[in-house]
Design a protein around this motif. Structure first.
Motif, short mmCIF file in Angstrom:
data_model
loop_
_atom_site.label_atom_id
_atom_site.label_comp_id
_atom_site.label_asym_id
_atom_site.label_seq_id
_atom_site.Cartn_x
_atom_site.Cartn_y
_atom_site.Cartn_z
N GLN A 5 12.45 41.13 87.16
CA GLN A 5 13.82 41.58 87.37
C GLN A 5 13.83 42.83 88.25
N GLN A 44 2.85 36.82 77.58
CA GLN A 44 4.25 36.46 77.36
C GLN A 44 5.12 37.69 77.17
N HIS A 45 4.61 38.70 76.48
CA HIS A 45 5.40 39.92 76.28
C HIS A 45 5.64 40.62 77.62
N THR A 94 11.00 40.22 83.15
CA THR A 94 12.14 39.38 83.51
C THR A 94 13.42 39.78 82.79
N GLY A 95 13.34 40.79 81.92
CA GLY A 95 14.52 41.27 81.24
C GLY A 95 14.82 40.56 79.93
N ALA A 96 13.95 39.65 79.49
CA ALA A 96 14.16 38.95 78.23
C ALA A 96 13.86 39.86 77.03
N ALA A 97 13.05 40.89 77.24
CA ALA A 97 12.74 41.87 76.19
C ALA A 97 12.89 43.27 76.78
N THR A 98 13.29 44.19 75.94
CA THR A 98 13.41 45.58 76.36
C THR A 98 12.15 46.32 75.94
N ASP A 137 8.25 38.72 79.44
CA ASP A 137 9.56 38.99 78.85
C ASP A 137 10.11 40.34 79.27
#
Length: 74
Positions: A6, A33-34, A40-44, A37
């Motif tokens: 992102q 995966q973390h 890509t903005g799926a996790a903060t 995430d």
């Protein structure tokens, strides 16, 4: 194919160094995966994770103050 980060600075730094998400994950001690995430903005990320990513990718300038660059408390 891996998703695009992102943050343009992350994408540029990964591309410049020829690093994959797996390689970045290994550098910061997190799962691939973390890292995907977070990028890509799926996790903060926590502040520590954000700083670890920056160090691993050689990013030395301060991030912009926008939603793509926010962190959560640890």
């Amino acid at each position: 194919m891996a998703p695009n980060p992102q943050c343009a600075a992350l994408a540029a730094a990964m591309n410049k160094q020829g690093l994959s998400y797996a390689q970045v994950a290994q550098r910061i001690g997190k799962s691939e995966q973390h890292v995907i995430d977070i990028c890509t903005g799926a996790a903060t990320p926590t502040t520590d994770e954000f700083n670890a990513l920056a160090r691993a990718l050689g990013i030395t300038s301060a991030p912009p103050h926008d939603a793509a660059h926010s962190t959560k408390s640890t």
